[in-house]
Design a protein around this motif. Structure first.
Motif, PDB file in Angstrom:
ATOM      1  N   ARG A  15       0.847  -1.200   0.000  1.00  0.00           N
ATOM      2  CA  ARG A  15       0.000   0.000   0.000  1.00  0.00           C
ATOM      3  C   ARG A  15       0.875   1.241   0.000  1.00  0.00           C
ATOM      4  NH1 ARG A  15      -4.669   0.392   4.191  1.00  0.00           N
ATOM      5  NH2 ARG A  15      -5.285   2.048   2.785  1.00  0.00           N
ATOM      6  N   VAL A  16       0.459   2.228  -0.805  1.00  0.00           N
ATOM      7  CA  VAL A  16       1.211   3.470  -0.931  1.00  0.00           C
ATOM      8  C   VAL A  16       0.258   4.651  -1.030  1.00  0.00           C
ATOM      9  CG1 VAL A  16       3.224   2.413  -2.040  1.00  0.00           C
ATOM     10  CG2 VAL A  16       1.337   3.236  -3.451  1.00  0.00           C
ATOM     11  N   GLY A  17       0.766   5.812  -0.657  1.00  0.00           N
ATOM     12  CA  GLY A  17       0.067   7.058  -0.932  1.00  0.00           C
ATOM     13  C   GLY A  17       0.358   7.457  -2.369  1.00  0.00           C
ATOM     14  N   ILE A  18      -0.497   8.268  -2.947  1.00  0.00           N
ATOM     15  CA  ILE A  18      -0.339   8.705  -4.334  1.00  0.00           C
ATOM     16  C   ILE A  18      -0.217  10.224  -4.334  1.00  0.00           C
ATOM     17  CG2 ILE A  18      -1.366   8.734  -6.631  1.00  0.00           C
ATOM     18  CD1 ILE A  18      -3.095   6.348  -5.721  1.00  0.00           C
ATOM     19  N   ALA A  19       0.792  10.756  -5.036  1.00  0.00           N
ATOM     20  CA  ALA A  19       0.987  12.203  -5.114  1.00  0.00           C
ATOM     21  C   ALA A  19       1.616  12.557  -6.459  1.00  0.00           C
ATOM     22  CB  ALA A  19       1.878  12.681  -3.975  1.00  0.00           C
ATOM     23  N   PHE A  20       1.354  13.785  -6.884  1.00  0.00           N
ATOM     24  CA  PHE A  20       1.877  14.263  -8.163  1.00  0.00           C
ATOM     25  C   PHE A  20       2.549  15.618  -7.956  1.00  0.00           C
ATOM     26  CE2 PHE A  20      -1.432  11.293  -9.088  1.00  0.00           C
ATOM     27  CZ  PHE A  20      -0.971  10.592 -10.192  1.00  0.00           C
ATOM     28  N   THR A  21       3.620  15.840  -8.699  1.00  0.00           N
ATOM     29  CA  THR A  21       4.337  17.101  -8.580  1.00  0.00           C
ATOM     30  C   THR A  21       3.627  18.235  -9.304  1.00  0.00           C
ATOM     31  OG1 THR A  21       5.740  16.456 -10.442  1.00  0.00           O
ATOM     32  CG2 THR A  21       6.600  16.060  -8.223  1.00  0.00           C
ATOM     33  N   ARG A  22       2.748  17.897 -10.262  1.00  0.00           N
ATOM     34  CA  ARG A  22       1.994  18.917 -11.006  1.00  0.00           C
ATOM     35  C   ARG A  22       0.583  18.399 -11.294  1.00  0.00           C
ATOM     36  NH1 ARG A  22       6.182  18.548 -15.137  1.00  0.00           N
ATOM     37  NH2 ARG A  22       4.425  18.225 -16.542  1.00  0.00           N
ATOM     38  N   PRO A  23      -0.419  19.280 -11.265  1.00  0.00           N
ATOM     39  CA  PRO A  23      -1.792  18.864 -11.555  1.00  0.00           C
ATOM     40  C   PRO A  23      -1.975  18.231 -12.938  1.00  0.00           C
ATOM     41  CG  PRO A  23      -1.793  21.029 -10.537  1.00  0.00           C
ATOM     42  CD  PRO A  23      -0.357  20.677 -10.830  1.00  0.00           C
ATOM     43  N   ASP A  24      -1.217  18.679 -13.939  1.00  0.00           N
ATOM     44  CA  ASP A  24      -1.363  18.097 -15.276  1.00  0.00           C
ATOM     45  C   ASP A  24      -0.892  16.645 -15.308  1.00  0.00           C
ATOM     46  OD1 ASP A  24       1.262  19.407 -14.997  1.00  0.00           O
ATOM     47  OD2 ASP A  24       1.619  18.767 -17.068  1.00  0.00           O
ATOM     48  N   LEU A  25       0.082  16.291 -14.481  1.00  0.00           N
ATOM     49  CA  LEU A  25       0.523  14.893 -14.408  1.00  0.00           C
ATOM     50  C   LEU A  25      -0.549  14.033 -13.739  1.00  0.00           C
ATOM     51  CD1 LEU A  25       4.271  15.389 -13.421  1.00  0.00           C
ATOM     52  CD2 LEU A  25       3.330  14.821 -15.672  1.00  0.00           C
TER      53      LEU A  25
END
Length: 107
Positions: free
Chosen positions: A33-43
């Protein structure tokens, strides 16, 4: 020069008629299990679709939300977030898994 806090676009589940949401989690192909995150909204939109709700969170806030769930890993900028692939069986089983992540890099 000090860097500021690392800010992510974090996908959330929302409840109809409520302003309350929860951060989305996933699983690696190995099942962790992992958290999900993005460096930019478009990604985030590329991986999860433009309609995916999200919030801005600093890394420490995201980690504090994941810690009670026993999650200590954050997948950053996965290329695809999709339901896990299941092998058909003779008895249908409802989907209960978390989204799978493809091509993600670790913080």
């Amino acid at each position: 020069m000090d860097e500021g806090p690392r800010i992510f676009a974090v996908p959330v589940h929302t409840l109809p008629g409520r302003q309350l949401g929860t951060v989305r989690t996933g699983r690696t192909p190995q099942g962790q299990r992992v958290g999900i995150a993005f460096t930019r909204p478009d990604l985030l939109a590329s991986a999860m679709g433009a309609e995916q709700p999200w919030v801005k969170l600093c890394e420490s806030a995201l980690r504090s939300m994941l810690r009670p769930l026993g999650i200590d890993r954050i997948q950053v900028d996965p290329l695809l977030v999709a339901p896990a692939v299941s092998i058909p069986s003779t008895v249908p089983v409802p989907y209960r898994g978390a989204p799978a992540l493809v091509g993600a890099k670790r913080c």
